[in-house]
Design an enzyme around this catalytic site. Sequence first.
Site, PDB file in Angstrom:
ATOM      1  N   LYS A 198       0.841  -1.205   0.000  1.00  0.00           N
ATOM      2  CA  LYS A 198       0.000   0.000   0.000  1.00  0.00           C
ATOM      3  C   LYS A 198       0.873   1.251   0.000  1.00  0.00           C
ATOM      4  O   LYS A 198       0.665   2.164  -0.777  1.00  0.00           O
ATOM      5  CB  LYS A 198      -0.914  -0.049   1.233  1.00  0.00           C
ATOM      6  CG  LYS A 198      -1.869   1.113   1.338  1.00  0.00           C
ATOM      7  CD  LYS A 198      -2.844   0.911   2.490  1.00  0.00           C
ATOM      8  CE  LYS A 198      -3.630   2.185   2.743  1.00  0.00           C
ATOM      9  NZ  LYS A 198      -4.620   2.044   3.807  1.00  0.00           N
ATOM     10  N   GLU A 204      10.559  -4.598   4.538  1.00  0.00           N
ATOM     11  CA  GLU A 204      10.659  -6.002   4.113  1.00  0.00           C
ATOM     12  C   GLU A 204      10.355  -6.124   2.620  1.00  0.00           C
ATOM     13  O   GLU A 204      11.082  -6.782   1.858  1.00  0.00           O
ATOM     14  CB  GLU A 204       9.656  -6.874   4.887  1.00  0.00           C
ATOM     15  CG  GLU A 204       9.933  -7.020   6.373  1.00  0.00           C
ATOM     16  CD  GLU A 204       9.197  -5.993   7.212  1.00  0.00           C
ATOM     17  OE1 GLU A 204       8.925  -4.878   6.715  1.00  0.00           O
ATOM     18  OE2 GLU A 204       8.910  -6.307   8.380  1.00  0.00           O
ATOM     19  N   GLY A 256      -4.924  -1.986   4.787  1.00  0.00           N
ATOM     20  CA  GLY A 256      -4.115  -3.094   4.267  1.00  0.00           C
ATOM     21  C   GLY A 256      -4.733  -4.450   4.533  1.00  0.00           C
ATOM     22  O   GLY A 256      -4.846  -5.296   3.631  1.00  0.00           O
ATOM     23  N   ARG A 257      -5.170  -4.682   5.759  1.00  0.00           N
ATOM     24  CA  ARG A 257      -5.687  -6.011   6.111  1.00  0.00           C
ATOM     25  C   ARG A 257      -7.108  -6.240   5.594  1.00  0.00           C
ATOM     26  O   ARG A 257      -7.699  -7.291   5.844  1.00  0.00           O
ATOM     27  CB  ARG A 257      -5.602  -6.224   7.621  1.00  0.00           C
ATOM     28  CG  ARG A 257      -6.254  -5.155   8.466  1.00  0.00           C
ATOM     29  CD  ARG A 257      -5.842  -5.278   9.925  1.00  0.00           C
ATOM     30  NE  ARG A 257      -6.364  -4.184  10.743  1.00  0.00           N
ATOM     31  CZ  ARG A 257      -5.772  -3.016  10.894  1.00  0.00           C
ATOM     32  NH1 ARG A 257      -4.638  -2.760  10.266  1.00  0.00           N
ATOM     33  NH2 ARG A 257      -6.302  -2.091  11.674  1.00  0.00           N
ATOM     34  N   GLU A 342      -4.565  -6.927  14.803  1.00  0.00           N
ATOM     35  CA  GLU A 342      -4.103  -5.596  14.404  1.00  0.00           C
ATOM     36  C   GLU A 342      -5.271  -4.607  14.459  1.00  0.00           C
ATOM     37  O   GLU A 342      -5.077  -3.415  14.640  1.00  0.00           O
ATOM     38  CB  GLU A 342      -3.478  -5.630  12.996  1.00  0.00           C
ATOM     39  CG  GLU A 342      -2.559  -4.451  12.723  1.00  0.00           C
ATOM     40  CD  GLU A 342      -1.765  -4.570  11.417  1.00  0.00           C
ATOM     41  OE1 GLU A 342      -2.360  -4.392  10.352  1.00  0.00           O
ATOM     42  OE2 GLU A 342      -0.552  -4.838  11.478  1.00  0.00           O
ATOM     43  N   HIS A 373      -3.831 -33.611  17.337  1.00  0.00           N
ATOM     44  CA  HIS A 373      -2.661 -34.382  17.762  1.00  0.00           C
ATOM     45  C   HIS A 373      -1.567 -33.462  18.280  1.00  0.00           C
ATOM     46  O   HIS A 373      -0.400 -33.861  18.374  1.00  0.00           O
ATOM     47  CB  HIS A 373      -2.163 -35.236  16.594  1.00  0.00           C
ATOM     48  CG  HIS A 373      -3.229 -36.181  16.120  1.00  0.00           C
ATOM     49  ND1 HIS A 373      -3.402 -37.430  16.663  1.00  0.00           N
ATOM     50  CD2 HIS A 373      -4.215 -36.012  15.214  1.00  0.00           C
ATOM     51  CE1 HIS A 373      -4.442 -38.016  16.081  1.00  0.00           C
ATOM     52  NE2 HIS A 373      -4.953 -37.169  15.207  1.00  0.00           N
ATOM     53  N   LYS A 502       9.148  -0.781  14.386  1.00  0.00           N
ATOM     54  CA  LYS A 502       9.714  -0.411  13.077  1.00  0.00           C
ATOM     55  C   LYS A 502      10.785   0.661  13.258  1.00  0.00           C
ATOM     56  O   LYS A 502      11.856   0.598  12.649  1.00  0.00           O
ATOM     57  CB  LYS A 502       8.617   0.165  12.173  1.00  0.00           C
ATOM     58  CG  LYS A 502       7.710  -0.848  11.523  1.00  0.00           C
ATOM     59  CD  LYS A 502       6.790  -0.125  10.521  1.00  0.00           C
ATOM     60  CE  LYS A 502       5.639  -0.994  10.107  1.00  0.00           C
ATOM     61  NZ  LYS A 502       4.646  -0.303   9.291  1.00  0.00           N
TER      62      LYS A 502
HETATM   63  O1  F6P Z   1       3.224  -3.105   9.813  1.00  0.00           O
HETATM   64  C1  F6P Z   1       1.872  -3.155   9.685  1.00  0.00           C
HETATM   65  C2  F6P Z   1       1.396  -2.828   8.300  1.00  0.00           C
HETATM   66  O2  F6P Z   1       1.285  -1.458   8.136  1.00  0.00           O
HETATM   67  C3  F6P Z   1       0.083  -3.517   8.019  1.00  0.00           C
HETATM   68  O3  F6P Z   1      -1.000  -2.838   8.517  1.00  0.00           O
HETATM   69  C4  F6P Z   1       0.114  -3.668   6.552  1.00  0.00           C
HETATM   70  O4  F6P Z   1      -0.809  -4.612   6.107  1.00  0.00           O
HETATM   71  C5  F6P Z   1       1.539  -4.080   6.345  1.00  0.00           C
HETATM   72  O5  F6P Z   1       2.276  -3.320   7.294  1.00  0.00           O
HETATM   73  C6  F6P Z   1       2.087  -3.876   4.968  1.00  0.00           C
HETATM   74  O6  F6P Z   1       2.002  -2.540   4.564  1.00  0.00           O
HETATM   75  P1  F6P Z   1       2.183  -2.142   3.056  1.00  0.00           P
HETATM   76  O7  F6P Z   1       1.085  -2.758   2.271  1.00  0.00           O
HETATM   77  O8  F6P Z   1       2.130  -0.643   3.037  1.00  0.00           O
HETATM   78  O9  F6P Z   1       3.518  -2.643   2.599  1.00  0.00           O
END
Ligand code: F6P
Length: 536
Positions: A198, A204, A256-257, A342, A373, A502
């Site tokens: 987003k 990452e 995002g979620r 979240e 199990h 972060k």
């Molecule tokens: O670290 C949390 C977050 O902001 C989430 O809410 C989001 O889904 C994820 O990181 C990834 O964010 P982006 O889509 O901006 O890379």
Amino acid sequence: MSTWNDLAKHQRATDTRHMLELFTQDPDRANGFSIRAGEMLLDYSKTNIDADCRDLLVGLAEAQGVAAKRDAMFAGEVINETEGRAVLHIAQRADDAAVIEVDDTDVMPALRETRARAYAFSEAVRSGAYQGQGGRITDVVNIGIGGSDLGPAMATLALEPFHDGPRLHYVSNVDGAHIGDTLERLDPATTLVVVASKTFTTIETMTNAETARAWMAQKVTDPTAQFAAVSTAADKTAAFGIAPERVFGFADWVGGRYSMWGPIGLGVMIAIGAVRFERFLAGARAMDAHFVEAPFAENMPVMLALVGIWHNQLCGHATRAVLPYDQRLSRLPAYLQQLEMESNGKRVGMDGEDLGRQSGPVVWGEPGTNGQHAFYQLIHQGTRVVPCEFLLAAQGHEPDLAHQHRLLAANCLAQAEALMKGRSLEEARAIMAAKGLDGAELDRQARHRVFPGNRPSTMLLYPKLTPFTLGQIVALYEHRVFVEGVILGINSFDQWGVELGKELATALGPVMDGADASGKDGSTQALVAYLRGQGV
Ligand code: F6P
């Protein structure tokens, strides 16, 4: 209208009651305490919720303004107050005639245009009209994390029987093992990389995207020609080198979620095709309509939320196990961990004050029968009560293995039954006596074989795991989280709690590269020293 206090009183008065009594008092309880939404059935009769309790819970939802907040969300009002945004994931699955306005502008035309482009691109990838340098695309790697990974990865796995496009791979972790292991098996010349973020700043995702671009460049002359992006940040996708025709945007009012319904679902579109993706949206839309129209006591998301509130905030059960008896939903618990934790893992309410009660529960789980199990021992005999949420399809996708599906179903129903009924000391003693034990040894052995029972669970049944059903399930959980958030007075749509870690990671980056760690606390310094000693 009712209050938290009314419910707390009711909880104290009924705390030790066995739920089997409720079935004795009301032989039709299974009907009265279950809800249908289309062909889906939610049974919450195996809980300690009686008719008075349900009235109180529904009264609490009314008192907390769930209907007004729901309507405000669907109307595009700025209900995400801490970020000053509307919350319109529902727009991404709204029907073609829908008009939804934000700041007096209909947001649907732009959204439809992007959806059409995403469908066209996914069909081009599937048909071979879009090709890699080495020919037809055989593999698609989605690079994203959190909401840009968990939803589409979960859905891609869930809809495996409907795949007829290229193979899909999801890379999320900044641990080089993830992308390393994934790319190692692929040919850059026939791979498409989708960078889903987003913000297009997530460390990452950007790190993995750079690694993928370098990998692609080893074999492909124009590497970003085999990249697509899904993001709200067109300037950043352009800076990365991805041509605008392969960039699919969405607005900041899609969290995002909550974003898998739009271009963040590009991987799913590529795997199953636009026609089936439309069925996925239709399932969610059907659940949206049910959520808006059904009275609270017959409203699946509302009642699922109220069952959750009852177990967590009123009975004090801190966790919730999600147990899909559906191997293809094996990533559902992970997806729900983000969606629920979240969204509702917050100690300050919308009013800026302490919540005054527990926030949302710890959500966890694994598919059945595997979990049986592993951790079911604790669920049945541990000292803590873990409310369980079972999910089960009436039919599997393997007609030749229907007997295995029946066995799966038997296990699922048996676990819920065992949790409710338990096994008394007398029954355990009889079993041990039949095995020839007596005296003190019989007593001692029998106690280990007692199941306290009276442990609550819900059961979500559906005909078959199809795109439509999956859409219903995901929308059900989204609205459940929303209702729980409104009742708790939480803003379910921000996530400030991820920020501090972060920031500190950004500061620790240079330390890992050798910078001075002396400003850090003693524990962190010692850990850095160990890692340096081991050659980090
Ligand atoms: O670290 C949390 C977050 O902001 C989430 O809410 C989001 O889904 C994820 O990181 C990834 O964010 P982006 O889509 O901006 O890379």
